[in-house]
Motif scaffolding. Structure first.
Motif, PDB file in Angstrom:
ATOM      1  N   GLU A 202       6.011  -1.347  -9.553  1.00  0.00           N
ATOM      2  CA  GLU A 202       7.441  -1.602  -9.603  1.00  0.00           C
ATOM      3  C   GLU A 202       7.682  -3.055  -9.210  1.00  0.00           C
ATOM      4  O   GLU A 202       6.798  -3.722  -8.668  1.00  0.00           O
ATOM      5  CB  GLU A 202       8.227  -0.671  -8.672  1.00  0.00           C
ATOM      6  N   GLY A 203       8.868  -3.523  -9.501  1.00  0.00           N
ATOM      7  CA  GLY A 203       9.176  -4.900  -9.143  1.00  0.00           C
ATOM      8  C   GLY A 203      10.521  -5.319  -9.681  1.00  0.00           C
ATOM      9  O   GLY A 203      11.288  -4.519 -10.241  1.00  0.00           O
ATOM     10  N   ASN A 222       5.053  -4.962  -6.914  1.00  0.00           N
ATOM     11  CA  ASN A 222       4.259  -3.966  -6.185  1.00  0.00           C
ATOM     12  C   ASN A 222       3.144  -3.466  -7.088  1.00  0.00           C
ATOM     13  O   ASN A 222       3.401  -3.012  -8.212  1.00  0.00           O
ATOM     14  CB  ASN A 222       5.143  -2.797  -5.741  1.00  0.00           C
ATOM     15  N   LEU A 223       1.903  -3.545  -6.620  1.00  0.00           N
ATOM     16  CA  LEU A 223       0.741  -3.150  -7.416  1.00  0.00           C
ATOM     17  C   LEU A 223      -0.126  -2.148  -6.657  1.00  0.00           C
ATOM     18  O   LEU A 223      -0.592  -2.445  -5.553  1.00  0.00           O
ATOM     19  CB  LEU A 223      -0.115  -4.376  -7.755  1.00  0.00           C
ATOM     20  N   PRO A 224      -0.333  -0.965  -7.229  1.00  0.00           N
ATOM     21  CA  PRO A 224      -1.333  -0.067  -6.641  1.00  0.00           C
ATOM     22  C   PRO A 224      -2.734  -0.577  -6.991  1.00  0.00           C
ATOM     23  O   PRO A 224      -3.037  -0.838  -8.156  1.00  0.00           O
ATOM     24  CB  PRO A 224      -1.033   1.271  -7.311  1.00  0.00           C
ATOM     25  N   LEU A 232      -0.460  -3.278  -2.842  1.00  0.00           N
ATOM     26  CA  LEU A 232      -0.061  -4.634  -2.472  1.00  0.00           C
ATOM     27  C   LEU A 232       1.365  -4.877  -2.924  1.00  0.00           C
ATOM     28  O   LEU A 232       1.752  -4.491  -4.027  1.00  0.00           O
ATOM     29  CB  LEU A 232      -0.992  -5.657  -3.135  1.00  0.00           C
ATOM     30  N   ARG A 233       2.148  -5.561  -2.065  1.00  0.00           N
ATOM     31  CA  ARG A 233       3.532  -5.901  -2.408  1.00  0.00           C
ATOM     32  C   ARG A 233       3.765  -7.362  -2.055  1.00  0.00           C
ATOM     33  O   ARG A 233       3.465  -7.803  -0.945  1.00  0.00           O
ATOM     34  CB  ARG A 233       4.522  -5.003  -1.657  1.00  0.00           C
ATOM     35  N   MET A 234       4.316  -8.123  -3.029  1.00  0.00           N
ATOM     36  CA  MET A 234       4.553  -9.549  -2.857  1.00  0.00           C
ATOM     37  C   MET A 234       6.006  -9.867  -3.211  1.00  0.00           C
ATOM     38  O   MET A 234       6.548  -9.335  -4.189  1.00  0.00           O
ATOM     39  CB  MET A 234       3.612 -10.368  -3.742  1.00  0.00           C
ATOM     40  N   THR A 235       6.613 -10.766  -2.442  1.00  0.00           N
ATOM     41  CA  THR A 235       7.984 -11.202  -2.690  1.00  0.00           C
ATOM     42  C   THR A 235       8.056 -12.714  -2.542  1.00  0.00           C
ATOM     43  O   THR A 235       7.505 -13.275  -1.584  1.00  0.00           O
ATOM     44  CB  THR A 235       8.967 -10.556  -1.696  1.00  0.00           C
TER      45      THR A 235
END
Length: 806
Positions: A202-203, A222-224, A232-235
């Motif tokens: 998602e993102g 967001n990457l599983p 992993l989640r990046m912003t």
């Protein structure tokens, strides 16, 4: 990730007789609250007709308010059954209300005030709750309100203005904290919880454009990595704008902005079991071309400024006509111009698991911040006072928490906390540069070490009735090494024309010139005692009393200014939390009374020919007030939120403090008639969002208004026997230390386009174009400097955004 439920906390249908008796008393209160809720349902913003124009269901079909799960007491529990005064705002509220950073939260919670701008670097947020805050940016000064990001304590106000991007919720806890949180604080805590990684892709991608050349772009991904076990989640977020004001002396923008923000979280939770490890890190960088400050007041009687220059300066006094102009040029030799830059970053490792029947949490963290800036405090081209300063902080912390249950009636939590912060604070100030005045240097190395142990237990006395007790003990070590000089141009060994040595500090026996080491140690308890009662399914009441302290320490300015002692707070609080009309109206109340001992505050002095400010213990004080919060869903698609705070603070009669320095000799005065700092008597906020179903998608219409009454940011009292002229000038300085009350109107319209993941929105802030101040700095008015500084609030801004979510 925040959990939402569609109903309030459940209650057993077989209530004890004591609960049934108490419920009869609730009927009287429910009657007038019913009238209040009905009034909201009928009158909120006059939207019923608009709701019906697109065929929405009638009012009776409105859904209840979701139950917000908070971690204010280090465990997940319903907001409505948490026996403390806490406000929780989620991601949707922050989006509609345009809460982009910590400063915007002032509109969201009662008794929360946030001052921006400083007589140094600009990237600071000075947070106060219930009138308890700190207006000092110093590395050696603890804040009264703690800031936490995912459980990690943020020590310095220079790290507070972080972007609130990809946030699950923000919790604002009001009142002393110490028996549960990592650091003991006297005013409260702001707990920021970012979104956790999840096990699916998602993102979002967002772009914004607006007036003043505003542009912003951000993305979340967001990457599983390994199913639900590892994700992993990046912003990332970028913001840039031109100046809200103009420096007319050097023809460039003032209060512009360019910022970058990045956060990443990696979470490992094998097989969804009890153990998980979360690695988190964030980075922020902001810079601008100087603060938007103005000459708020000028002492025309000071002999330190020649009469002709005073007349010239008077032409730059702040008025409505030149509201967004500044004219500060910097040092007399033009070697430096106004600027600000703040860099902050940190990382943490959080381990959650189970040890037998107990839950374990360990948080290991590192935080770094470096804020530098240059400000012309008289805001005129005439070089009266200009200061370049820097605040560097490096902090390691470790916290352990262990929690569990003993039987069915007792739950407990215990833990330990340790932090070690090292830093540097410096400032170079040029006073009266037009006469070749010297540039003084304040330079210090700082080391702050804190250790604490804490425990708290909750016991169920009877069905719906609980008692709480908590205890903490804290040990603080505060060490500074001063290297201060009276004249930056002369060497440490120099003797000045006045006959004074250039070193403004004494000399260590084992050190070189201009080294002075000072060490202080403190230890103190914090505790809480409380009781709470689920009177009825829709009514929860509580009462508690708490004690907490914040550390004493050393002033870093000059060498002759004394240390300050810890500040201690005791309070009593009672509260009510309720839900009415099938939980479509939520109404919460908190009443409190706080006693402060050795309250810490900033004072001003002119010592050895140099202007400075420093921290003192200003005696004892009391603060009391009432806080009200309302959330209502009167009809389908409508949500109304409001809050009100009524506050009063005053020094005790007969309270004395050594707040002034005359030739290095303390002067004892009585402050009991002084107004208390950063405490508005009234604070109110109201906002409404109407969501409408249309053929194109969901349309949301939002408007909010917030008002905060006048606040003082500086007051002073002279000793008995002062001259009439001194009394008059001090009274004027105190008036200049007050900023008037102001109200701000904001609005947003968004359209989520059906089936596309796209949302388009237009927004406006300060829609009425209110001219207001965020802070004043009148500390210099009654001294030979003779000036007061205004910090100007933002003008009306508007723009549009486009967001794609997947």
């Amino acid at each position: 990730m925040s959990t939402l439920k569609l109903s309030g906390c459940s209650q057993s249908s077989s209530m004890r007789p004591s609960i049934r008796a108490a419920r009869r008393g609730w009927v009287f209160m429910k009657a007038w609250m019913t009238a209040l809720g009905g009034g909201v349902s009928l009158a909120a913003l006059g939207f019923p007709a608009l709701a019906q124009t697109v065929g929405n269901p009638p009012v009776a079909a409105s859904a209840g308010i979701e139950d917000i799960i908070v971690t204010a007491r280090r465990e997940q529990e319903s907001l409505q059954t948490t026996p403390v005064a806490v406000t929780a705002v989620g991601a949707e509220f922050m989006k509609q209300s345009q809460v982009g950073d910590i400063a915007d939260l002032q509109r969201s919670a009662p008794s929360l005030t946030i001052a921006t701008g400083a007589p140094s670097a600009s990237g600071f947020a000075f947070v106060a709750i219930r009138g308890q805050g700190s207006l000092s940016a110093g590395v050696a000064v603890d804040p009264a309100v703690a800031m936490y990001i995912d459980g990690v304590y943020i020590a310095r106000p220079s790290q507070a203005l972080v972007d609130l991007q990809d946030i699950a919720r923000v919790e604002v806890l009001r009142g002393p904290q110490g028996t549960l949180f990592g650091r003991n604080t006297t005013g409260g805590a702001v707990n920021i919880i970012s979104e956790d990684p999840v096990g699916h892709v998602e993102g979002s991608v967002r772009v914004e454009l607006g007036n003043y050349d505003y542009r912003s772009a951000g993305a979340t991904l967001n990457l599983p990595i390994q199913g639900d076990d590892l994700a992993l989640r990046m912003t990332y977020n970028y913001r840039e704008r031109g100046g809200y004001g103009q420096n007319i002396a050097i023809d460039r923008d003032a209060n512009d902005l360019k910022s970058h923000f990045l956060r990443g979280k990696l979470r490992w939770n094998p097989a969804g079991g009890p153990w998980s490890v979360t690695l988190a890190g964030d980075y922020s960088h902001q810079k601008d071309a100087g603060q938007l400050v103005a000459l708020g007041g000028l002492n025309m009687t000071t002999s330190a400024i020649p009469a002709a220059l005073r007349t010239a300066m008077a032409g730059y006094l702040h008025t409505k006509d030149n509201w967004y102009d500044t004219a500060g040029t910097g040092y007399a030799d033009a070697s430096q111009k106004p600027f600000n830059a703040t860099e902050a970053y940190g990382g943490s490792v959080t381990v959650d698991g189970e040890v037998g029947s107990a839950k374990l949490k360990a948080i290991t963290a590192y935080r770094y911040s470096n804020a530098t800036g240059f400000i012309d405090l008289d805001a005129t081209p005439i070089p009266i006072l200009a200061t370049e300063s820097g605040y560097l902080s490096r902090a390691w912390s470790q916290e352990f928490q262990l929690s569990g249950d003993l039987g069915s009636r007792l739950d407990w939590i215990a833990g330990a906390y340790y932090s070690r912060e090292t830093g540097v604070e410096y400032s170079v100030s040029q006073t009266f540069g037009f006469a070749g005045g010297p540039s003084s240097v304040n330079d210090a190395d700082v080391k702050n070490v804190t250790a604490g142990i804490f425990a708290q237990a909750n016991y169920q006395i009877a069905d719906g009735l609980h008692a709480t007790a908590g205890l903490r003990w804290t040990w603080d070590k505060r060490q500074v090494v001063l290297h201060n000089l009276r004249n930056a141009a002369a060497g440490p060994d120099a003797t000045l024309p006045s006959g004074l040595p250039n070193c403004a500090v004494s000399v260590d026996s084992a050190g070189g010139p201009c080294n002075q080491t000072q060490v202080a140690r403190f230890d103190y308890p914090a505790w809480t005692l409380g009781v709470d009662y689920q009177v009825a399914p829709e009514l929860f009441v509580y009462g508690k009393t708490s004690r907490a302290s914040k550390s004493g320490g050393w002033n870093l300015r000059l060498g002759s200014i004394p240390a300050f002692a810890p500040e201690t707070v005791r309070d009593v609080e009672v509260g009510l939390k309720s839900g009415l009309f099938d939980n479509r109206v939520r109404f919460n109340v908190a009443l409190f009374h706080t006693w402060l001992k050795n309250t810490q505050r900033v004072a001003a002095a002119f010592v050895g020919g140099t202007q400075t400010t420093y921290l003192v213990n200003a005696g004892n004080a009391k603060i009391y007030g009432a806080e009200f919060e309302l959330t209502a869903r009167p009809w389908t698609g409508m949500e109304v939120r409001g809050n009100l705070a009524l506050l009063h603070g005053a020094y005790d009669k007969g309270t004395f403090t050594e707040n002034q320095m005359a030739g290095g000799v303390p002067v004892v005065v009585d402050r009991s008639d002084e107004p208390f700092l950063q405490i508005p008597k009234r604070q109110v906020s109201i906002g409404a969002t109407q969501s409408l179903g249309t053929a194109a998608g969901e349309l949301s219409l939002h408007a909010d208004y917030s008002y905060i009454s006048s606040q003082y940011f500086f007051t002073s009292t002279l000793a008995a026997g002062a001259s009439p002229a001194a009394i008059s000038q001090t009274a004027i300085g105190n008036r200049l230390g007050r900023i008037p009350g102001y109200g701000l109107l904001n609005a947003r319209v968004g359209l989520a386009i059906e089936g596309t993941g796209l949302e388009a929105a237009v927004f406006a802030r300060n829609l009425a174009g209110k001219k207001y101040l965020t802070r004043s700095f009148a500390n210099l008015y009654a001294t030979p400097i003779g000036v007061s500084t205004d910090y100007v609030g933002d003008p009306m801004t508007w723009g549009g955004s486009l967001t794609y979510r997947f």
